[in-house]
Design a protein around this motif. Structure first.
Motif, PDB file in Angstrom:
ATOM      1  N   LEU A  25       0.815  -1.217   0.000  1.00  0.00           N
ATOM      2  CA  LEU A  25       0.000   0.000   0.000  1.00  0.00           C
ATOM      3  C   LEU A  25       0.847   1.266   0.000  1.00  0.00           C
ATOM      4  O   LEU A  25       0.328   2.369   0.035  1.00  0.00           O
ATOM      5  N   GLY A  26       2.179   1.108  -0.008  1.00  0.00           N
ATOM      6  CA  GLY A  26       3.037   2.271  -0.222  1.00  0.00           C
ATOM      7  C   GLY A  26       3.548   2.965   1.025  1.00  0.00           C
ATOM      8  O   GLY A  26       3.812   4.176   0.990  1.00  0.00           O
ATOM      9  N   HIS A  68     -15.273   9.359  12.389  1.00  0.00           N
ATOM     10  CA  HIS A  68     -15.527   8.693  11.119  1.00  0.00           C
ATOM     11  C   HIS A  68     -14.528   9.228  10.083  1.00  0.00           C
ATOM     12  O   HIS A  68     -14.281  10.435  10.037  1.00  0.00           O
ATOM     13  N   PRO A  69     -13.968   8.349   9.261  1.00  0.00           N
ATOM     14  CA  PRO A  69     -12.950   8.803   8.305  1.00  0.00           C
ATOM     15  C   PRO A  69     -13.435   9.923   7.381  1.00  0.00           C
ATOM     16  O   PRO A  69     -12.633  10.710   6.890  1.00  0.00           O
ATOM     17  N   GLY A  70     -14.738  10.012   7.184  1.00  0.00           N
ATOM     18  CA  GLY A  70     -15.256  11.088   6.341  1.00  0.00           C
ATOM     19  C   GLY A  70     -15.377  12.414   7.068  1.00  0.00           C
ATOM     20  O   GLY A  70     -15.707  13.431   6.462  1.00  0.00           O
ATOM     21  N   GLU A  71     -15.118  12.428   8.359  1.00  0.00           N
ATOM     22  CA  GLU A  71     -15.348  13.633   9.171  1.00  0.00           C
ATOM     23  C   GLU A  71     -14.063  14.177   9.786  1.00  0.00           C
ATOM     24  O   GLU A  71     -14.115  14.980  10.719  1.00  0.00           O
ATOM     25  N   ALA A 125      -6.524  -1.087   7.239  1.00  0.00           N
ATOM     26  CA  ALA A 125      -7.649  -0.163   7.054  1.00  0.00           C
ATOM     27  C   ALA A 125      -7.199   1.289   7.237  1.00  0.00           C
ATOM     28  O   ALA A 125      -7.540   2.162   6.439  1.00  0.00           O
ATOM     29  N   THR A 137      -5.068   2.397   4.267  1.00  0.00           N
ATOM     30  CA  THR A 137      -5.908   2.574   3.072  1.00  0.00           C
ATOM     31  C   THR A 137      -6.685   3.884   3.146  1.00  0.00           C
ATOM     32  O   THR A 137      -6.735   4.652   2.182  1.00  0.00           O
ATOM     33  N   LEU A 138      -7.281   4.151   4.309  1.00  0.00           N
ATOM     34  CA  LEU A 138      -8.137   5.332   4.426  1.00  0.00           C
ATOM     35  C   LEU A 138      -7.331   6.626   4.350  1.00  0.00           C
ATOM     36  O   LEU A 138      -7.707   7.561   3.653  1.00  0.00           O
ATOM     37  N   ASN A 172      -5.748   7.460   0.996  1.00  0.00           N
ATOM     38  CA  ASN A 172      -6.709   7.871  -0.020  1.00  0.00           C
ATOM     39  C   ASN A 172      -7.427   9.177   0.288  1.00  0.00           C
ATOM     40  O   ASN A 172      -8.360   9.549  -0.424  1.00  0.00           O
ATOM     41  N   LEU A 173      -7.017   9.876   1.351  1.00  0.00           N
ATOM     42  CA  LEU A 173      -7.541  11.227   1.547  1.00  0.00           C
ATOM     43  C   LEU A 173      -7.017  12.096   0.410  1.00  0.00           C
ATOM     44  O   LEU A 173      -5.912  11.889  -0.088  1.00  0.00           O
ATOM     45  N   LYS A 174      -7.808  13.068   0.015  1.00  0.00           N
ATOM     46  CA  LYS A 174      -7.336  13.944  -1.069  1.00  0.00           C
ATOM     47  C   LYS A 174      -6.184  14.816  -0.556  1.00  0.00           C
ATOM     48  O   LYS A 174      -6.203  15.250   0.597  1.00  0.00           O
TER      49      LYS A 174
END
Lengths: 242, 242
Positions: free
Chosen positions: B100-101, B171-174, B228, B231-232, B235-237
């Motif tokens: 995954l780098g 939450h990863p989106g927050e 996890a 990965t999360l 992949n954040l911008k």
């Protein structure tokens, strides 16, 4: 509290009797004794907290103290997994997807698959073990091994979203979805076998509007791609859409 | 094209000679022969495409055809990994983080860790193998095993972001970040050992503004949590901030 699995729980009883393999596991492996508290799950959302009141040779008698029944989660995550040449890597993938909350596992063979056989009962044990370990409330429904093309024709497209790992796909932060996650019954996820999907299979994925997701800049092994895809899509916000 | 690892490449040569273990791997395991093309990486961003022109007992002579030199990526992902009781699970985690780098792997022991020993040279082999398999351009820098608290004191906080897996996290989106990913030199990631971080360690993580990330509703095994989290966050911008 340790959690055990006993699929044939009788919902109304104030006492339950765990028998067979799982009783052996409680008694001889985890060495539980009278007076200890355990959790028993039926793998379908019912969790019972109970106290061991007596132990016989192959039976564990428990008094029910608390009982929870969880509704089926929505959307349901259904993962099309390619059977891998290396059984350890394949079972590892099954374990990880269970931990991460997958609801259905649909093993497939496809054009670039190695010759593989269905080890349904062995694989099911992996799922049960991961479910107990991670306190997952629903045992994933493990399908029989089938052909990729056949599985695709059985998907109900109207209430689903479909994603697959693709090195030329979209960045996970840029996904455009046709409907909100929260309005979806099922989310199908798929990754290719070693050697990836064939051109024909990619065409089929496009024809059913499966969304290609770029998981990494590097070549990922199949099991790594599966874990990454599950993690990313499971963590999209419920209201995510275009 | 198969990729091989040879860390002591001489950058200016028009011919290279691969020797030792990796020559054995080219000749006896991958059964390459004269005239075939291979890629050789030094694990530091230099990739050489070359043709095998002759093979001796333990030497592979190659003519250089193309040469790429990749700049060090930014930000650098540095993962604090707890050494696990089960060596297979630990090595699996190392393999996946490499795919995954990840750029640096910092193994630690902490309050709830099992008694473990440093297997640096064995672990390095896992990294090399994963790097070659996944065509990763940089071999992760593997630190010597050390103590969690000591590692924390050595982090340069001014140009870093730090994240750790936490069941009570966001939450990863927050996620609210104090600075943009693209303006960060280093991103540190950490997950707890079996039994999680101790209360004292959690306090330390708070004191350095590490951002707690909720990875799943289920209890994840340490290696699953590591994959996890990587990965999360990977992949954040790049422009993500608060």
């Amino acid at each position: 509290m340790n959690r055990f699995y006993f699929p044939t729980l009788n919902y109304s009883d104030s006492e339950i009797i765990v028998e067979g393999d799982e009783a052996h596991h409680i008694i001889s492996v985890m060495r539980k004794s009278t007076g200890e508290m355990i959790e028993v799950s039926d793998g379908e959302g019912q969790i019972i907290e109970c106290e061991i009141i007596s132990i016989k040779k192959k039976q564990v008698f428990c008094r029910v103290l608390n009982r929870f029944h969880l509704d089926k989660e929505k959307p349901q995550f259904k993962f099309l997994v390619p059977v891998l040449k290396n059984p350890n890597r394949f079972e590892f993938m099954l374990e990880k997807l269970t931990e991460l909350g997958v609801h259905e596992i649909i093993p497939f063979v496809s054009e670039n698959s190695m010759r593989v056989s269905d080890k349904n009962s062995r694989w099911k044990k992996v799922l049960i073990s991961a479910m107990k370990q991670s306190h997952v409330d629903f045992l994933p429904n493990l399908h029989l091994l089938s052909n990729f093309n056949e599985i695709i024709t059985q998907i109900n497209l109207s209430n689903s979203l479909i994603f697959h790992g693709d090195v030329e796909g979209e960045h996970p932060g840029e996904l455009r979805l046709q409907k909100k996650i929260s309005e979806t019954e099922s989310i199908y996820l798929a990754i290719g076998p070693e050697g990836d999907f064939s051109e024909e299979e990619k065409k089929i994925l496009r024809s059913i509007n499966s969304i290609p997701v770029k998981l990494s800049n590097n070549r990922l092994r199949s099991e790594t791609a599966a874990i990454a895809l599950m993690t990313l899509i499971k963590n999209l916000k419920p209201e995510a859409s275009q």
